[in-house]
Motif scaffolding. Structure first.
Motif, PDB file in Angstrom:
ATOM      1  N   VAL A 140       0.861  -1.187   0.000  1.00  0.00           N
ATOM      2  CA  VAL A 140       0.000   0.000   0.000  1.00  0.00           C
ATOM      3  C   VAL A 140       0.895   1.234   0.000  1.00  0.00           C
ATOM      4  N   LEU A 141       0.638   2.118  -0.970  1.00  0.00           N
ATOM      5  CA  LEU A 141       1.354   3.392  -1.061  1.00  0.00           C
ATOM      6  C   LEU A 141       0.408   4.524  -0.702  1.00  0.00           C
ATOM      7  N   ALA A 142       0.948   5.560  -0.107  1.00  0.00           N
ATOM      8  CA  ALA A 142       0.192   6.782   0.163  1.00  0.00           C
ATOM      9  C   ALA A 142       0.789   7.873  -0.697  1.00  0.00           C
ATOM     10  N   MET A 143      -0.049   8.496  -1.532  1.00  0.00           N
ATOM     11  CA  MET A 143       0.432   9.553  -2.414  1.00  0.00           C
ATOM     12  C   MET A 143      -0.296  10.856  -2.127  1.00  0.00           C
ATOM     13  N   LYS A 144       0.483  11.909  -2.173  1.00  0.00           N
ATOM     14  CA  LYS A 144      -0.068  13.251  -1.993  1.00  0.00           C
ATOM     15  C   LYS A 144       0.594  14.136  -3.042  1.00  0.00           C
ATOM     16  N   ASN A 145      -0.219  14.825  -3.830  1.00  0.00           N
ATOM     17  CA  ASN A 145       0.267  15.703  -4.905  1.00  0.00           C
ATOM     18  C   ASN A 145       1.204  14.972  -5.875  1.00  0.00           C
ATOM     19  N   GLY A 146       0.922  13.711  -6.145  1.00  0.00           N
ATOM     20  CA  GLY A 146       1.707  12.939  -7.106  1.00  0.00           C
ATOM     21  C   GLY A 146       2.987  12.343  -6.557  1.00  0.00           C
ATOM     22  N   ASP A 147       3.283  12.527  -5.272  1.00  0.00           N
ATOM     23  CA  ASP A 147       4.506  11.998  -4.671  1.00  0.00           C
ATOM     24  C   ASP A 147       4.168  10.937  -3.631  1.00  0.00           C
ATOM     25  N   VAL A 148       4.980   9.882  -3.573  1.00  0.00           N
ATOM     26  CA  VAL A 148       4.803   8.843  -2.558  1.00  0.00           C
ATOM     27  C   VAL A 148       5.314   9.384  -1.228  1.00  0.00           C
ATOM     28  N   VAL A 149       4.436   9.408  -0.230  1.00  0.00           N
ATOM     29  CA  VAL A 149       4.818   9.936   1.080  1.00  0.00           C
ATOM     30  C   VAL A 149       4.948   8.850   2.142  1.00  0.00           C
ATOM     31  N   ASP A 150       4.357   7.679   1.899  1.00  0.00           N
ATOM     32  CA  ASP A 150       4.444   6.597   2.869  1.00  0.00           C
ATOM     33  C   ASP A 150       4.128   5.282   2.166  1.00  0.00           C
ATOM     34  N   LYS A 151       4.537   4.173   2.809  1.00  0.00           N
ATOM     35  CA  LYS A 151       4.373   2.864   2.187  1.00  0.00           C
ATOM     36  C   LYS A 151       4.410   1.788   3.263  1.00  0.00           C
ATOM     37  N   PHE A 152       3.615   0.722   3.075  1.00  0.00           N
ATOM     38  CA  PHE A 152       3.772  -0.453   3.916  1.00  0.00           C
ATOM     39  C   PHE A 152       3.476  -1.703   3.106  1.00  0.00           C
ATOM     40  N   VAL A 153       4.022  -2.824   3.562  1.00  0.00           N
ATOM     41  CA  VAL A 153       3.834  -4.117   2.902  1.00  0.00           C
ATOM     42  C   VAL A 153       3.252  -5.079   3.920  1.00  0.00           C
ATOM     43  N   GLY A 154       2.236  -5.839   3.518  1.00  0.00           N
ATOM     44  CA  GLY A 154       1.634  -6.837   4.398  1.00  0.00           C
ATOM     45  C   GLY A 154       0.330  -6.362   5.005  1.00  0.00           C
ATOM     46  N   ILE A 155      -0.162  -7.161   5.932  1.00  0.00           N
ATOM     47  CA  ILE A 155      -1.461  -6.888   6.557  1.00  0.00           C
ATOM     48  C   ILE A 155      -1.281  -6.000   7.782  1.00  0.00           C
ATOM     49  N   LYS A 156      -2.201  -5.094   7.959  1.00  0.00           N
ATOM     50  CA  LYS A 156      -2.259  -4.235   9.155  1.00  0.00           C
ATOM     51  C   LYS A 156      -3.660  -4.351   9.742  1.00  0.00           C
ATOM     52  N   ASP A 157      -3.768  -4.127  11.051  1.00  0.00           N
ATOM     53  CA  ASP A 157      -5.104  -4.120  11.641  1.00  0.00           C
ATOM     54  C   ASP A 157      -5.743  -2.740  11.458  1.00  0.00           C
ATOM     55  N   GLU A 158      -6.982  -2.627  11.847  1.00  0.00           N
ATOM     56  CA  GLU A 158      -7.726  -1.388  11.576  1.00  0.00           C
ATOM     57  C   GLU A 158      -7.129  -0.167  12.270  1.00  0.00           C
ATOM     58  N   ASP A 159      -6.631  -0.327  13.473  1.00  0.00           N
ATOM     59  CA  ASP A 159      -6.029   0.804  14.188  1.00  0.00           C
ATOM     60  C   ASP A 159      -4.783   1.313  13.457  1.00  0.00           C
ATOM     61  N   GLN A 160      -3.969   0.391  12.971  1.00  0.00           N
ATOM     62  CA  GLN A 160      -2.773   0.781  12.225  1.00  0.00           C
ATOM     63  C   GLN A 160      -3.138   1.449  10.899  1.00  0.00           C
ATOM     64  N   LEU A 161      -4.201   0.958  10.258  1.00  0.00           N
ATOM     65  CA  LEU A 161      -4.646   1.571   9.000  1.00  0.00           C
ATOM     66  C   LEU A 161      -5.175   2.985   9.230  1.00  0.00           C
ATOM     67  N   GLU A 162      -5.906   3.177  10.317  1.00  0.00           N
ATOM     68  CA  GLU A 162      -6.407   4.519  10.639  1.00  0.00           C
ATOM     69  C   GLU A 162      -5.257   5.478  10.904  1.00  0.00           C
ATOM     70  N   ALA A 163      -4.243   5.013  11.615  1.00  0.00           N
ATOM     71  CA  ALA A 163      -3.068   5.846  11.883  1.00  0.00           C
ATOM     72  C   ALA A 163      -2.337   6.180  10.577  1.00  0.00           C
ATOM     73  N   PHE A 164      -2.268   5.217   9.669  1.00  0.00           N
ATOM     74  CA  PHE A 164      -1.634   5.424   8.372  1.00  0.00           C
ATOM     75  C   PHE A 164      -2.366   6.510   7.577  1.00  0.00           C
ATOM     76  N   LEU A 165      -3.700   6.463   7.591  1.00  0.00           N
ATOM     77  CA  LEU A 165      -4.488   7.471   6.860  1.00  0.00           C
ATOM     78  C   LEU A 165      -4.419   8.849   7.525  1.00  0.00           C
ATOM     79  N   LYS A 166      -4.431   8.876   8.841  1.00  0.00           N
ATOM     80  CA  LYS A 166      -4.336  10.170   9.537  1.00  0.00           C
ATOM     81  C   LYS A 166      -2.999  10.845   9.242  1.00  0.00           C
ATOM     82  N   LYS A 167      -1.943  10.044   9.185  1.00  0.00           N
ATOM     83  CA  LYS A 167      -0.626  10.575   8.846  1.00  0.00           C
ATOM     84  C   LYS A 167      -0.623  11.129   7.424  1.00  0.00           C
ATOM     85  N   LEU A 168      -1.323  10.456   6.518  1.00  0.00           N
ATOM     86  CA  LEU A 168      -1.409  10.904   5.124  1.00  0.00           C
ATOM     87  C   LEU A 168      -2.197  12.206   5.012  1.00  0.00           C
TER      88      LEU A 168
END
Length: 171
Positions: A140-168
């Motif tokens: 999973v990649l996180a992109m903002k304005n066409g640039d990759v700002v964050d990335k993770f590989v594998g499964i995450k639980d819902e709390d980790q996914l929410e933290a990933f999106l909040k950071k994005l």
């Protein structure tokens, strides 16, 4: 079953003959066992209206999640997006992808349009997987304005996914 038997003569008629009078050998008069001489005409608009396909969704998941069709689609919907985009690189044969995908869609839907989610099948779009250095799925990649700002590989639980999106999304 009886409905199929009654409709079978009508379904086997070529489209050119649909506006012609139709006689059904299956209809019998109530008084006698002889076939009725009833004549039906299907309305002409019925045969001339083109079939149109409309898609709609009843859940928020489909409003913010989309599948990438090709490189141009990726360019238009992800790289040129004004909103942050989460890109899920997955494969049909990948078990962990089938677990992560719905979780991620659910979390993105909770954001109410602040974040979009693009789904990329690596078997269909190997060029994108190579370009973004995807060596394992799910990635999973996180992109903002066409640039990759964050990335993770594998499964995450819902709390980790929410933290990933909040950071994005930022503060």
């Amino acid at each position: 079953m009886a409905q199929k038997l009654l409709l079978r003569p009508f379904l086997s008629i070529p489209a050119k003959q649909l506006s012609a009078p139709l006689r059904s050998p299956l209809l019998l008069c109530r008084v006698s066992a002889a076939p009725c001489n009833l004549t039906w005409r299907l309305p002409v608009p019925f045969t001339t209206v083109p079939a149109t396909t409309r898609t709609f969704s009843t859940t928020l998941v489909f409003r913010h999640t989309f599948n990438i069709q090709d490189g141009d689609d990726f360019q238009d919907r992800v790289l040129k997006s004004e909103k942050p985009v989460v890109i899920d690189f997955h494969a049909q044969w990948c078990g962990p992808c089938k677990i992560l995908g719905p979780r991620l869609e659910k979390i993105v839907a909770k954001q109410k349009g602040k974040v979009l989610m693009a789904k990329v099948d690596i078997d269909d779009h190997t060029d994108l997987a190579i370009e973004y250095e995807v060596s394992a799925v799910p990635t999973v990649l996180a992109m903002k304005n066409g640039d990759v700002v964050d990335k993770f590989v594998g499964i995450k639980d819902e709390d980790q996914l929410e933290a990933f999106l909040k950071k994005l999304m930022g503060p």
